[in-house]
Motif scaffolding. Structure first.
Motif, PDB file in Angstrom:
ATOM      1  N   LEU A 226       0.866  -1.191   0.000  1.00  0.00           N
ATOM      2  CA  LEU A 226       0.000   0.000   0.000  1.00  0.00           C
ATOM      3  C   LEU A 226       0.900   1.238   0.000  1.00  0.00           C
ATOM      4  N   PRO A 227       0.301   2.406  -0.263  1.00  0.00           N
ATOM      5  CA  PRO A 227       1.132   3.616  -0.248  1.00  0.00           C
ATOM      6  C   PRO A 227       1.825   3.803   1.112  1.00  0.00           C
ATOM      7  N   ILE A 228       2.961   4.438   1.091  1.00  0.00           N
ATOM      8  CA  ILE A 228       3.701   4.721   2.321  1.00  0.00           C
ATOM      9  C   ILE A 228       2.791   5.449   3.302  1.00  0.00           C
ATOM     10  N   ALA A 229       2.785   5.000   4.557  1.00  0.00           N
ATOM     11  CA  ALA A 229       1.858   5.573   5.542  1.00  0.00           C
ATOM     12  C   ALA A 229       2.423   6.834   6.193  1.00  0.00           C
ATOM     13  N   LEU A 230       3.711   6.819   6.508  1.00  0.00           N
ATOM     14  CA  LEU A 230       4.302   7.952   7.228  1.00  0.00           C
ATOM     15  C   LEU A 230       5.613   8.365   6.595  1.00  0.00           C
ATOM     16  N   ALA A 231       5.787   9.659   6.467  1.00  0.00           N
ATOM     17  CA  ALA A 231       7.061  10.207   5.995  1.00  0.00           C
ATOM     18  C   ALA A 231       7.520  11.219   7.036  1.00  0.00           C
ATOM     19  N   PRO A 232       8.828  11.415   7.192  1.00  0.00           N
ATOM     20  CA  PRO A 232       9.282  12.432   8.138  1.00  0.00           C
ATOM     21  C   PRO A 232       8.786  13.821   7.706  1.00  0.00           C
ATOM     22  N   SER A 233       8.245  14.588   8.653  1.00  0.00           N
ATOM     23  CA  SER A 233       7.766  15.953   8.352  1.00  0.00           C
ATOM     24  C   SER A 233       8.941  16.898   8.531  1.00  0.00           C
ATOM     25  N   ARG A 234       9.633  17.144   7.441  1.00  0.00           N
ATOM     26  CA  ARG A 234      10.846  17.963   7.537  1.00  0.00           C
ATOM     27  C   ARG A 234      10.538  19.376   8.013  1.00  0.00           C
ATOM     28  N   ASP A 235       9.352  19.882   7.637  1.00  0.00           N
ATOM     29  CA  ASP A 235       8.976  21.231   8.081  1.00  0.00           C
ATOM     30  C   ASP A 235       8.814  21.296   9.597  1.00  0.00           C
ATOM     31  N   LEU A 236       8.601  20.148  10.223  1.00  0.00           N
ATOM     32  CA  LEU A 236       8.473  20.121  11.683  1.00  0.00           C
ATOM     33  C   LEU A 236       9.767  19.628  12.340  1.00  0.00           C
ATOM     34  N   GLY A 237      10.822  19.607  11.554  1.00  0.00           N
ATOM     35  CA  GLY A 237      12.123  19.233  12.116  1.00  0.00           C
ATOM     36  C   GLY A 237      12.347  17.739  12.223  1.00  0.00           C
ATOM     37  N   GLU A 238      11.516  16.979  11.542  1.00  0.00           N
ATOM     38  CA  GLU A 238      11.627  15.532  11.678  1.00  0.00           C
ATOM     39  C   GLU A 238      12.519  14.950  10.576  1.00  0.00           C
ATOM     40  N   GLN A 239      13.371  14.010  10.972  1.00  0.00           N
ATOM     41  CA  GLN A 239      14.221  13.335   9.980  1.00  0.00           C
ATOM     42  C   GLN A 239      13.840  11.885   9.781  1.00  0.00           C
ATOM     43  N   HIS A 240      13.331  11.283  10.863  1.00  0.00           N
ATOM     44  CA  HIS A 240      12.981   9.862  10.791  1.00  0.00           C
ATOM     45  C   HIS A 240      11.705   9.605  11.579  1.00  0.00           C
ATOM     46  N   CYS A 241      10.914   8.654  11.076  1.00  0.00           N
ATOM     47  CA  CYS A 241       9.795   8.122  11.859  1.00  0.00           C
ATOM     48  C   CYS A 241      10.228   6.739  12.333  1.00  0.00           C
ATOM     49  N   TYR A 242      10.751   6.686  13.536  1.00  0.00           N
ATOM     50  CA  TYR A 242      11.252   5.421  14.086  1.00  0.00           C
ATOM     51  C   TYR A 242      10.083   4.494  14.446  1.00  0.00           C
ATOM     52  N   SER A 243      10.428   3.358  15.020  1.00  0.00           N
ATOM     53  CA  SER A 243       9.446   2.289  15.248  1.00  0.00           C
ATOM     54  C   SER A 243       8.346   2.675  16.221  1.00  0.00           C
ATOM     55  N   GLY A 244       7.260   1.916  16.161  1.00  0.00           N
ATOM     56  CA  GLY A 244       6.122   2.166  17.024  1.00  0.00           C
ATOM     57  C   GLY A 244       5.065   1.109  16.816  1.00  0.00           C
ATOM     58  N   CYS A 245       3.815   1.520  17.041  1.00  0.00           N
ATOM     59  CA  CYS A 245       2.733   0.531  17.067  1.00  0.00           C
ATOM     60  C   CYS A 245       1.457   1.127  16.498  1.00  0.00           C
TER      61      CYS A 245
END
Ligand code: FRU
Length: 467
Positions: A62-81
Protein backbone atom coordinates in the motif's frame (compact mmCIF):
# COMPACT_ATOMS: atom_id res chain seq x y z
CA UNK A 1 16.53 -12.85 -11.57
CA UNK A 2 17.65 -12.07 -8.05
CA UNK A 3 18.47 -15.45 -6.50
CA UNK A 4 18.79 -13.96 -3.01
CA UNK A 5 15.35 -12.37 -2.81
CA UNK A 6 13.03 -14.47 -0.65
CA UNK A 7 9.94 -15.80 -2.44
CA UNK A 8 7.62 -16.53 0.45
CA UNK A 9 8.90 -14.07 3.02
CA UNK A 10 7.61 -10.51 2.92
CA UNK A 11 10.02 -8.00 1.40
CA UNK A 12 9.50 -4.28 0.68
CA UNK A 13 8.60 -3.26 -2.90
CA UNK A 14 12.23 -2.20 -3.20
CA UNK A 15 14.97 -0.60 -1.13
CA UNK A 16 15.37 -0.77 2.62
CA UNK A 17 13.23 -2.27 5.38
CA UNK A 18 13.96 -2.86 9.03
CA UNK A 19 11.60 -3.36 11.97
CA UNK A 20 7.99 -4.44 11.51
CA UNK A 21 5.74 -1.78 13.08
CA UNK A 22 2.14 -1.64 14.25
CA UNK A 23 0.68 -4.90 12.95
CA UNK A 24 -3.02 -5.45 13.61
CA UNK A 25 -6.06 -7.20 12.24
CA UNK A 26 -9.37 -5.41 11.67
CA UNK A 27 -12.43 -6.69 9.83
CA UNK A 28 -10.44 -9.75 8.83
CA UNK A 29 -7.67 -7.75 7.20
CA UNK A 30 -4.12 -7.78 8.53
CA UNK A 31 -2.08 -4.57 8.30
CA UNK A 32 1.66 -4.31 8.57
CA UNK A 33 3.88 -1.24 8.68
CA UNK A 34 7.65 -1.33 8.61
CA UNK A 35 10.70 0.90 8.85
CA UNK A 36 11.46 1.84 5.28
CA UNK A 37 13.82 3.96 3.22
CA UNK A 38 11.98 4.33 -0.09
CA UNK A 39 14.99 5.73 -1.94
CA UNK A 40 17.91 3.40 -1.25
CA UNK A 41 18.67 -0.17 -0.14
CA UNK A 42 20.30 1.18 3.02
CA UNK A 43 19.04 2.65 6.30
CA UNK A 44 18.12 6.36 6.12
CA UNK A 45 15.26 8.93 6.15
CA UNK A 46 13.03 6.40 7.80
CA UNK A 47 9.40 6.25 6.59
CA UNK A 48 6.69 3.74 7.47
CA UNK A 49 5.95 1.36 4.61
CA UNK A 50 2.52 -0.27 4.64
CA UNK A 51 1.03 -3.54 3.39
CA UNK A 52 -2.09 -5.61 4.00
CA UNK A 53 -2.93 -9.28 3.91
CA UNK A 54 -5.82 -11.65 4.43
CA UNK A 55 -3.68 -14.54 5.63
CA UNK A 56 -0.25 -13.27 6.81
CA UNK A 57 1.24 -15.09 3.80
CA UNK A 58 0.22 -13.12 0.69
CA UNK A 59 0.59 -9.34 0.90
CA UNK A 60 -0.48 -6.28 -1.01
CA UNK A 61 1.79 -3.25 -0.85
CA UNK A 62 0.00 0.00 0.00
CA UNK A 63 1.13 3.62 -0.25
CA UNK A 64 3.70 4.72 2.32
CA UNK A 65 1.86 5.57 5.54
CA UNK A 66 4.30 7.95 7.23
CA UNK A 67 7.06 10.21 5.99
CA UNK A 68 9.28 12.43 8.14
CA UNK A 69 7.77 15.95 8.35
CA UNK A 70 10.85 17.96 7.54
CA UNK A 71 8.98 21.23 8.08
CA UNK A 72 8.47 20.12 11.68
CA UNK A 73 12.12 19.23 12.12
CA UNK A 74 11.63 15.53 11.68
CA UNK A 75 14.22 13.33 9.98
CA UNK A 76 12.98 9.86 10.79
CA UNK A 77 9.79 8.12 11.86
CA UNK A 78 11.25 5.42 14.09
CA UNK A 79 9.45 2.29 15.25
CA UNK A 80 6.12 2.17 17.02
CA UNK A 81 2.73 0.53 17.07
CA UNK A 82 -0.89 0.75 15.99
CA UNK A 83 -3.91 0.93 18.28
CA UNK A 84 -7.29 -0.34 17.16
CA UNK A 85 -9.93 1.40 19.27
CA UNK A 86 -13.30 0.21 18.02
CA UNK A 87 -13.35 1.20 14.36
CA UNK A 88 -10.67 3.82 14.91
CA UNK A 89 -6.99 3.16 14.27
CA UNK A 90 -4.09 5.27 15.48
CA UNK A 91 -0.37 4.92 15.16
CA UNK A 92 2.32 5.80 17.67
CA UNK A 93 5.95 6.25 16.69
CA UNK A 94 9.18 7.86 17.76
CA UNK A 95 9.92 11.16 16.07
CA UNK A 96 13.62 11.84 15.52
CA UNK A 97 15.08 15.10 14.27
CA UNK A 98 18.36 16.93 14.09
CA UNK A 99 20.40 18.61 16.81
CA UNK A 100 18.50 18.63 20.08
CA UNK A 101 15.99 16.17 18.69
CA UNK A 102 18.56 13.44 18.07
CA UNK A 103 17.85 9.82 18.98
CA UNK A 104 20.13 9.75 22.03
CA UNK A 105 18.67 12.66 24.00
CA UNK A 106 15.88 14.29 22.03
CA UNK A 107 13.38 11.62 20.96
CA UNK A 108 9.65 12.37 21.16
CA UNK A 109 6.66 10.05 20.88
CA UNK A 110 4.09 11.12 18.30
CA UNK A 111 0.66 9.92 17.33
CA UNK A 112 -1.00 9.64 13.95
CA UNK A 113 -4.67 9.52 13.01
CA UNK A 114 -6.20 7.98 9.94
CA UNK A 115 -7.76 10.23 7.32
CA UNK A 116 -10.01 7.65 5.79
CA UNK A 117 -11.70 4.36 6.52
CA UNK A 118 -9.46 2.54 4.02
CA UNK A 119 -6.36 3.43 6.10
CA UNK A 120 -4.53 4.66 3.02
CA UNK A 121 -3.88 8.13 4.32
CA UNK A 122 -2.80 9.38 7.72
CA UNK A 123 -2.05 12.70 9.41
CA UNK A 124 -0.07 13.88 12.41
CA UNK A 125 -2.41 15.96 14.62
CA UNK A 126 -1.19 19.36 15.78
CA UNK A 127 -1.18 18.39 19.43
CA UNK A 128 1.97 16.29 18.88
CA UNK A 129 4.26 15.37 20.54
CA UNK A 130 2.16 13.27 22.89
CA UNK A 131 5.12 12.31 25.08
CA UNK A 132 8.41 14.10 25.63
CA UNK A 133 11.38 13.22 27.83
CA UNK A 134 10.21 15.80 30.38
CA UNK A 135 7.65 13.27 31.55
CA UNK A 136 10.46 11.36 33.22
CA UNK A 137 11.28 14.21 35.60
CA UNK A 138 14.62 13.52 37.25
CA UNK A 139 14.93 10.02 35.81
CA UNK A 140 17.66 10.08 33.18
CA UNK A 141 16.66 8.16 30.05
CA UNK A 142 18.56 8.11 26.76
CA UNK A 143 17.85 6.28 23.46
CA UNK A 144 14.18 6.58 24.34
CA UNK A 145 11.95 5.03 21.68
CA UNK A 146 9.59 2.49 20.15
CA UNK A 147 6.18 2.98 21.85
CA UNK A 148 4.00 -0.10 22.26
CA UNK A 149 0.41 0.51 23.38
CA UNK A 150 -2.20 -1.96 24.59
CA UNK A 151 -5.36 -1.93 26.64
CA UNK A 152 -5.74 -3.14 30.21
CA UNK A 153 -8.99 -3.10 32.19
CA UNK A 154 -8.01 0.16 33.89
CA UNK A 155 -6.92 2.03 30.77
CA UNK A 156 -4.32 2.26 28.05
CA UNK A 157 -0.71 1.32 28.76
CA UNK A 158 2.40 2.15 26.81
CA UNK A 159 5.87 0.67 26.97
CA UNK A 160 8.92 2.38 25.57
CA UNK A 161 12.55 1.29 25.53
CA UNK A 162 15.56 3.26 26.68
CA UNK A 163 18.78 3.33 28.63
CA UNK A 164 18.90 4.25 32.32
CA UNK A 165 22.16 4.10 34.30
CA UNK A 166 23.82 2.25 31.41
CA UNK A 167 21.22 -0.52 31.38
CA UNK A 168 18.38 -1.25 28.99
CA UNK A 169 14.97 -0.49 30.49
CA UNK A 170 11.32 -0.82 29.52
CA UNK A 171 9.34 2.17 30.82
CA UNK A 172 5.59 2.15 31.39
CA UNK A 173 2.99 4.95 30.96
CA UNK A 174 -0.78 5.19 31.21
CA UNK A 175 -3.60 7.10 29.54
CA UNK A 176 -7.39 7.19 29.53
CA UNK A 177 -7.78 8.78 26.10
CA UNK A 178 -4.63 7.89 24.13
CA UNK A 179 -3.70 11.58 24.07
CA UNK A 180 -2.68 12.55 27.58
CA UNK A 181 -0.06 10.24 28.99
CA UNK A 182 1.55 10.00 32.39
CA UNK A 183 4.78 8.23 33.20
CA UNK A 184 4.46 5.50 35.78
CA UNK A 185 7.84 3.86 36.32
CA UNK A 186 10.51 1.56 35.01
CA UNK A 187 8.61 -1.62 34.21
CA UNK A 188 11.68 -3.81 33.80
CA UNK A 189 15.41 -3.24 33.94
CA UNK A 190 17.74 -5.61 32.09
CA UNK A 191 21.40 -6.48 32.31
CA UNK A 192 21.92 -5.41 28.70
CA UNK A 193 23.05 -1.97 27.57
CA UNK A 194 19.97 -1.01 25.53
CA UNK A 195 16.32 -2.02 25.07
CA UNK A 196 14.79 -1.49 21.64
CA UNK A 197 11.27 -2.40 20.59
CA UNK A 198 9.87 -3.65 23.90
CA UNK A 199 6.46 -5.27 23.53
CA UNK A 200 4.22 -7.42 25.63
CA UNK A 201 1.81 -10.33 25.32
CA UNK A 202 -0.70 -10.92 28.07
CA UNK A 203 -1.83 -14.45 28.98
CA UNK A 204 -4.41 -14.41 31.80
CA UNK A 205 -2.65 -12.85 34.78
CA UNK A 206 0.79 -13.30 33.19
CA UNK A 207 2.84 -11.04 30.97
CA UNK A 208 5.61 -11.87 28.53
CA UNK A 209 7.91 -8.95 27.78
CA UNK A 210 10.02 -9.05 24.60
CA UNK A 211 12.92 -6.70 23.93
CA UNK A 212 15.74 -6.27 21.42
CA UNK A 213 19.03 -5.52 23.20
CA UNK A 214 21.20 -5.02 20.09
CA UNK A 215 21.74 -8.80 20.30
CA UNK A 216 19.30 -11.74 19.93
CA UNK A 217 15.74 -10.80 20.97
CA UNK A 218 14.95 -11.84 24.56
CA UNK A 219 11.79 -12.50 26.54
CA UNK A 220 10.95 -12.47 30.24
CA UNK A 221 7.77 -13.90 31.79
CA UNK A 222 6.09 -13.16 35.09
CA UNK A 223 2.86 -12.11 36.77
CA UNK A 224 1.32 -9.02 35.16
CA UNK A 225 1.38 -5.87 37.25
CA UNK A 226 1.76 -2.27 36.13
CA UNK A 227 4.05 -1.98 39.16
CA UNK A 228 6.66 -3.84 37.15
CA UNK A 229 7.86 -7.25 36.11
CA UNK A 230 9.55 -8.28 39.32
CA UNK A 231 9.02 -11.98 39.80
CA UNK A 232 10.59 -13.60 36.75
CA UNK A 233 9.09 -17.03 36.05
CA UNK A 234 10.78 -17.75 32.75
CA UNK A 235 13.13 -16.19 30.27
CA UNK A 236 14.87 -17.09 27.07
CA UNK A 237 16.13 -16.18 23.64
CA UNK A 238 13.38 -15.68 21.08
CA UNK A 239 15.69 -16.45 18.17
CA UNK A 240 19.45 -16.90 18.01
CA UNK A 241 19.53 -14.81 14.82
CA UNK A 242 20.05 -11.35 16.29
CA UNK A 243 21.77 -9.05 13.79
CA UNK A 244 22.48 -12.11 11.64
CA UNK A 245 18.87 -13.08 11.09
CA UNK A 246 16.16 -11.96 13.52
CA UNK A 247 15.78 -8.65 15.32
CA UNK A 248 13.32 -5.97 16.47
CA UNK A 249 10.30 -8.18 17.00
CA UNK A 250 6.84 -6.85 17.63
CA UNK A 251 3.52 -8.54 18.30
CA UNK A 252 -0.23 -8.25 18.17
CA UNK A 253 -3.31 -10.26 19.07
CA UNK A 254 -5.33 -11.13 15.99
CA UNK A 255 -9.11 -11.39 15.75
CA UNK A 256 -8.95 -15.11 16.55
CA UNK A 257 -7.09 -14.26 19.78
CA UNK A 258 -3.73 -15.59 18.60
CA UNK A 259 -0.58 -13.83 19.79
CA UNK A 260 1.38 -13.26 16.59
CA UNK A 261 5.06 -12.40 16.65
CA UNK A 262 6.82 -10.65 13.76
CA UNK A 263 10.51 -9.93 13.36
CA UNK A 264 12.92 -8.35 10.92
CA UNK A 265 15.52 -10.40 9.08
CA UNK A 266 18.55 -8.15 8.50
CA UNK A 267 21.01 -8.90 5.72
CA UNK A 268 24.50 -10.29 6.38
CA UNK A 269 25.94 -9.53 2.96
CA UNK A 270 28.95 -7.50 4.00
CA UNK A 271 30.21 -4.34 2.37
CA UNK A 272 31.92 -5.92 -0.63
CA UNK A 273 29.06 -8.19 -1.62
CA UNK A 274 29.70 -8.71 -5.32
CA UNK A 275 26.06 -8.60 -6.48
CA UNK A 276 24.08 -5.38 -6.68
CA UNK A 277 20.66 -5.85 -5.05
CA UNK A 278 17.90 -3.24 -4.98
CA UNK A 279 16.27 -4.43 -1.74
CA UNK A 280 17.51 -4.97 1.77
CA UNK A 281 15.75 -6.72 4.66
CA UNK A 282 12.77 -9.04 4.96
CA UNK A 283 10.16 -10.17 7.44
CA UNK A 284 10.57 -13.48 9.27
CA UNK A 285 7.66 -15.91 9.09
CA UNK A 286 4.90 -14.82 11.46
CA UNK A 287 4.81 -17.05 14.55
CA UNK A 288 2.07 -17.95 17.00
CA UNK A 289 3.29 -17.54 20.58
CA UNK A 290 1.91 -19.41 23.55
CA UNK A 291 2.92 -19.35 27.19
CA UNK A 292 3.78 -22.72 28.71
CA UNK A 293 3.20 -23.59 32.38
CA UNK A 294 7.02 -23.60 32.73
CA UNK A 295 7.12 -19.85 32.08
CA UNK A 296 8.80 -20.44 28.73
CA UNK A 297 7.16 -19.63 25.42
CA UNK A 298 6.27 -21.89 22.53
CA UNK A 299 6.61 -20.54 19.00
CA UNK A 300 5.20 -22.11 15.84
CA UNK A 301 4.98 -20.68 12.34
CA UNK A 302 1.42 -19.64 11.46
CA UNK A 303 -0.48 -22.60 9.99
CA UNK A 304 -1.59 -20.43 7.04
CA UNK A 305 1.87 -21.07 5.53
CA UNK A 306 0.75 -24.57 4.59
CA UNK A 307 -1.21 -22.95 1.72
CA UNK A 308 2.12 -22.48 -0.06
CA UNK A 309 3.10 -26.13 0.14
CA UNK A 310 3.49 -27.71 -3.28
CA UNK A 311 4.78 -31.13 -4.25
CA UNK A 312 6.24 -33.16 -1.45
CA UNK A 313 8.60 -36.08 -0.96
CA UNK A 314 8.43 -38.27 2.12
CA UNK A 315 10.97 -40.59 3.71
CA UNK A 316 10.01 -42.85 6.60
CA UNK A 317 12.20 -44.76 9.04
CA UNK A 318 15.57 -44.14 7.47
CA UNK A 319 18.66 -45.23 9.35
CA UNK A 320 21.60 -42.91 8.84
CA UNK A 321 25.09 -43.86 9.86
CA UNK A 322 28.70 -43.13 9.07
CA UNK A 323 28.49 -45.54 6.12
CA UNK A 324 24.98 -44.60 5.06
CA UNK A 325 24.16 -40.96 4.42
CA UNK A 326 20.93 -39.81 2.81
CA UNK A 327 20.91 -37.81 -0.39
CA UNK A 328 17.29 -36.78 -0.71
CA UNK A 329 17.79 -36.27 -4.43
CA UNK A 330 15.96 -32.97 -4.11
CA UNK A 331 17.28 -29.72 -5.53
CA UNK A 332 15.48 -26.75 -4.07
CA UNK A 333 16.13 -23.32 -2.62
CA UNK A 334 12.52 -22.69 -1.54
CA UNK A 335 11.18 -25.46 0.63
CA UNK A 336 9.86 -26.50 4.00
CA UNK A 337 11.14 -29.67 5.65
CA UNK A 338 9.59 -31.41 8.65
CA UNK A 339 11.96 -33.89 10.28
CA UNK A 340 11.37 -36.23 13.17
CA UNK A 341 14.55 -37.71 14.61
CA UNK A 342 14.50 -40.53 17.13
CA UNK A 343 16.58 -39.61 20.14
CA UNK A 344 19.59 -41.96 20.31
CA UNK A 345 20.40 -43.81 23.57
CA UNK A 346 21.61 -41.50 26.32
CA UNK A 347 25.27 -42.48 26.05
CA UNK A 348 25.46 -42.32 22.24
CA UNK A 349 27.74 -39.67 20.77
CA UNK A 350 26.14 -39.22 17.35
CA UNK A 351 26.29 -35.95 15.52
CA UNK A 352 23.62 -35.62 12.86
CA UNK A 353 24.13 -33.07 10.09
CA UNK A 354 21.39 -31.85 7.80
CA UNK A 355 22.89 -29.89 4.93
CA UNK A 356 20.81 -27.54 2.80
CA UNK A 357 21.78 -25.24 -0.06
CA UNK A 358 24.58 -27.74 -0.63
CA UNK A 359 26.56 -27.86 -3.87
CA UNK A 360 27.23 -31.34 -5.33
CA UNK A 361 30.97 -30.69 -5.19
CA UNK A 362 30.73 -30.15 -1.43
CA UNK A 363 32.20 -26.66 -1.51
CA UNK A 364 29.09 -24.88 -0.26
CA UNK A 365 26.59 -26.07 2.32
CA UNK A 366 24.63 -24.68 5.25
CA UNK A 367 24.45 -27.18 8.10
CA UNK A 368 22.05 -27.87 10.90
CA UNK A 369 24.00 -30.04 13.32
CA UNK A 370 22.60 -31.88 16.28
CA UNK A 371 25.15 -33.08 18.78
CA UNK A 372 23.22 -35.47 20.97
CA UNK A 373 26.00 -35.98 23.53
CA UNK A 374 26.63 -32.26 23.97
CA UNK A 375 22.88 -31.55 23.85
CA UNK A 376 23.33 -28.75 21.32
CA UNK A 377 21.94 -27.70 18.00
CA UNK A 378 24.04 -25.55 15.68
CA UNK A 379 23.28 -23.64 12.55
CA UNK A 380 26.67 -23.61 10.87
CA UNK A 381 27.17 -21.05 8.11
CA UNK A 382 30.94 -21.38 7.82
CA UNK A 383 30.58 -23.09 4.42
CA UNK A 384 27.39 -21.36 3.28
CA UNK A 385 29.14 -19.18 0.73
CA UNK A 386 32.41 -18.84 -1.11
CA UNK A 387 31.96 -15.06 -1.08
CA UNK A 388 34.23 -13.31 1.34
CA UNK A 389 32.82 -10.63 3.61
CA UNK A 390 29.41 -12.21 4.18
CA UNK A 391 28.79 -12.88 7.87
CA UNK A 392 29.15 -16.58 8.65
CA UNK A 393 29.14 -16.96 12.43
CA UNK A 394 27.61 -20.13 13.89
CA UNK A 395 24.42 -20.02 15.89
CA UNK A 396 24.28 -22.47 18.78
CA UNK A 397 21.51 -23.36 21.17
CA UNK A 398 20.92 -25.91 23.83
CA UNK A 399 18.78 -28.73 22.42
CA UNK A 400 15.68 -28.50 24.59
CA UNK A 401 13.75 -31.76 24.84
CA UNK A 402 10.70 -31.97 27.05
CA UNK A 403 10.50 -34.70 29.73
CA UNK A 404 9.82 -38.05 28.18
CA UNK A 405 10.15 -36.78 24.63
CA UNK A 406 11.61 -39.54 22.50
CA UNK A 407 12.20 -37.57 19.35
CA UNK A 408 13.41 -34.23 18.10
CA UNK A 409 11.04 -32.39 15.79
CA UNK A 410 12.48 -29.91 13.36
CA UNK A 411 10.83 -27.60 10.88
CA UNK A 412 13.17 -25.98 8.49
CA UNK A 413 12.17 -23.23 6.09
CA UNK A 414 14.61 -22.33 3.34
CA UNK A 415 13.84 -19.41 1.07
CA UNK A 416 16.71 -18.30 -1.19
CA UNK A 417 18.86 -16.38 1.32
CA UNK A 418 16.81 -17.32 4.40
CA UNK A 419 17.15 -20.32 6.69
CA UNK A 420 14.59 -20.43 9.50
CA UNK A 421 14.75 -23.36 11.87
CA UNK A 422 12.18 -24.31 14.50
CA UNK A 423 13.54 -27.05 16.77
CA UNK A 424 10.80 -28.32 19.05
CA UNK A 425 8.59 -25.41 20.04
CA UNK A 426 11.11 -23.37 22.06
CA UNK A 427 14.12 -22.93 19.81
CA UNK A 428 14.21 -20.72 16.75
CA UNK A 429 17.29 -20.00 14.67
CA UNK A 430 17.01 -17.62 11.75
CA UNK A 431 20.01 -16.92 9.56
CA UNK A 432 20.83 -15.24 6.28
CA UNK A 433 23.07 -17.08 3.80
CA UNK A 434 24.30 -16.21 0.29
CA UNK A 435 25.51 -19.24 -1.67
CA UNK A 436 27.63 -18.27 -4.66
CA UNK A 437 27.52 -21.46 -6.75
CA UNK A 438 24.67 -22.01 -9.21
CA UNK A 439 23.95 -25.51 -7.93
CA UNK A 440 24.02 -24.96 -4.16
CA UNK A 441 20.55 -26.44 -3.78
CA UNK A 442 20.81 -30.03 -2.48
CA UNK A 443 19.43 -31.49 0.76
CA UNK A 444 21.61 -34.14 2.40
CA UNK A 445 21.72 -35.91 5.76
CA UNK A 446 24.70 -37.59 7.35
CA UNK A 447 25.67 -38.78 10.79
CA UNK A 448 28.74 -39.84 12.74
CA UNK A 449 26.83 -42.81 14.16
CA UNK A 450 23.47 -44.51 13.79
CA UNK A 451 20.52 -42.15 13.91
CA UNK A 452 16.96 -43.10 13.06
CA UNK A 453 15.00 -40.56 11.04
CA UNK A 454 11.39 -41.48 11.83
CA UNK A 455 10.08 -39.21 9.12
CA UNK A 456 11.23 -36.56 6.74
CA UNK A 457 8.85 -34.65 4.53
CA UNK A 458 9.98 -31.94 2.15
CA UNK A 459 7.55 -29.62 0.43
CA UNK A 460 8.46 -27.35 -2.41
CA UNK A 461 7.12 -23.93 -1.37
CA UNK A 462 5.30 -21.78 -3.91
CA UNK A 463 6.07 -18.11 -4.05
CA UNK A 464 3.72 -15.98 -1.95
CA UNK A 465 1.76 -13.36 -3.82
CA UNK A 466 3.41 -10.11 -2.71
CA UNK A 467 2.48 -7.32 -5.08
C1 FRU B 1 15.63 -1.33 15.92
C2 FRU B 1 15.64 0.18 15.80
C3 FRU B 1 14.60 0.83 16.68
C4 FRU B 1 14.37 2.14 15.99
C5 FRU B 1 14.48 1.75 14.53
C6 FRU B 1 15.02 2.82 13.64
O1 FRU B 1 16.10 -1.96 14.78
O2 FRU B 1 16.94 0.69 16.08
O3 FRU B 1 14.98 0.95 18.02
O4 FRU B 1 13.13 2.71 16.28
O5 FRU B 1 15.30 0.60 14.48
O6 FRU B 1 14.93 2.45 12.29
Amino acid sequence: MDRYKPKYHFTPPCNWMNDPNGPFQRNGEYHLFYQHNPDAPEWGQIHWGHAKSLDLVNWEHLPIALAPSRDLGEQHCYSGCAVVDGQDVRLFYTSIGEGERNATIGAQQWTVKRDSEDLLSWHKPEFNPVLTGELHGDLQVTEWRDPYVWKEQDGWKMLTGGIHEDKGVALIYRSDNLEEWSFERIYYKGEEGIFECPHIFRFGDKAVLFYSPSAPVQYVTGPWSAEGLKEVEGRGTVDTGGWDGYYASTGFVDEAGRCILLGWMPECRGEDFPVQLDWNGALALPRVVELKPSGRIAMTPVPELASLRGESVTFADVLISEEQSLDTGISSTTFEAAIEIKKPAANAAQVLTISVLASPDGREHTDVRIDFAAGTITLDRSNSSLFSGVRKADMVSELILQEGEESVQLRLFVDQSVVELFAGDEICMTARVYPSLEDSNRILLQSSGEVQISSLEIWEMRAANIS
